[in-house]
Enzyme design. Structure first.
Site, PDB file in Angstrom:
ATOM      1  N   LYS A  65      18.812  15.338  -7.586  1.00 47.46           N
ATOM      2  CA  LYS A  65      19.908  14.822  -8.207  1.00 47.46           C
ATOM      3  C   LYS A  65      20.517  13.748  -7.284  1.00 47.46           C
ATOM      4  CE  LYS A  65      21.164  18.089 -11.842  1.00 47.46           C
ATOM      5  NZ  LYS A  65      22.193  18.921 -12.279  1.00 47.46           N
ATOM      6  N   ASP A 101      26.893  16.451 -16.197  1.00 43.36           N
ATOM      7  CA  ASP A 101      27.109  17.901 -16.038  1.00 43.36           C
ATOM      8  C   ASP A 101      28.501  17.983 -16.128  1.00 43.36           C
ATOM      9  OD1 ASP A 101      24.481  18.604 -15.371  1.00 43.36           O
ATOM     10  OD2 ASP A 101      24.729  18.168 -13.299  1.00 43.36           O
TER      11      ASP A 101
END
Length: 272
Positions: A65, A101
């Protein structure tokens, strides 16, 4: 055919293909969503040449990420703030990055525990890793004062320091002190995942009106959530976060905005 994939190392455990496959079938889209297992030696080159990969975009999972955020030519504001990306796409030939997220985290709570943020008072976040960064950002956005506790204090301080006046840091052993006044508590560590350890928090000190969440979803009900439920507290598991974070990416790649339904949740629960 429009193609997308989840990118990571490993990715065999990812439920993303099942989620996106369900939506592709629902909308009768000529598309495919697969897995791209890219080893650490190849990830920089893969992202640099993403436009030539044949993929319209993809999700990024551990451990890439932060790598994906650095590789992108265009980064959404959330990516700039937290330094991590979980959604990629190509626009005008350039690699673009977003992080959904936090969107998934909030949408899950809104769906499973309506009114959970009514007080918008104090939130206690256990852990200071990559997932915690998105969670803290989302909680600050909703108006909470956030306490970040972590085994390594410096990591908690680094995360909380991005939000001066809105977040503070302490060691994990201080969690019970903050839990006593918290309106919302969430575990963002891997403790409890597949039976691996347990979060050391005394639920008897938590106010009766507090909501307790866990971003772990294997098992669906972690020891942390079990302890909260036994105390009579409202709990929210982590599966919904996984489902809701997938929505913006699907809409961007395939042009239709899906909805997280009980049918989709049941499908993924059956696969856990």
């Amino acid at each position: 055919m429009i193609r997308a994939a989840v990118i990571g190392w490993p990715v065999s455990q990812s439920r993303s293909p099942l989620i996106h496959g369900h939506w592709l079938k629902e909308f009768a889209i000529d598309g495919d969503y697969g897995r791209a297992a890219i080893d650490p030696e190849r990830i920089d080159g893969f992202l640099a040449r993403f436009a030539d990969s044949g993929l319209a975009g993809g999700n990024v999972t551990i451990p890439y990420k932060e790598v994906a955020a650095r590789a992108a030519a265009h980064r959404e504001p959330i990516v700039e703030r937290i330094g991590a990306a979980n959604t990629l796409w190509i626009e005008d030939g350039a690699l673009c990055a977003d992080n959904t997220d936090g969107i998934g985290f909030l949408a899950n709570l809104d769906q499973q525990a309506p009114g959970w943020d009514k007080a918008s008072g104090e939130a206690l976040v256990l852990g200071a890793g990559g997932a915690a960064a998105a969670v803290v950002d989302a909680l600050v956005e909703r108006g909470f004062m956030v306490r970040v506790v972590n085994r390594t204090l410096s990591r908690a301080e680094s995360l909380a320091g991005r939000y001066p006046g809105r977040a503070s840091a302490d060691v994990l052993s201080a969690a019970n002190r903050y839990a006593a006044t918290a309106d919302f508590i969430v575990n963002t560590t891997s403790l409890g995942m597949k039976g691996d350890g347990a979060v050391d928090l005394d639920m008897t000190v938590v106010p009766g009106g507090a909501v307790v969440g866990d971003i772990v979803y294997v098992p669906l009900v972690t020891p942390f959530l079990n302890a909260a439920a036994a105390r009579g507290l409202r709990t929210v598991d982590g599966l919904g976060m996984l489902l809701h974070q997938a929505v913006p990416g699907f809409a961007r790649w395939f042009g239709r905005r899906p909805v997280v339904t009980p049918e989709l949740r049941a499908l993924i629960e059956a696969d856990l």
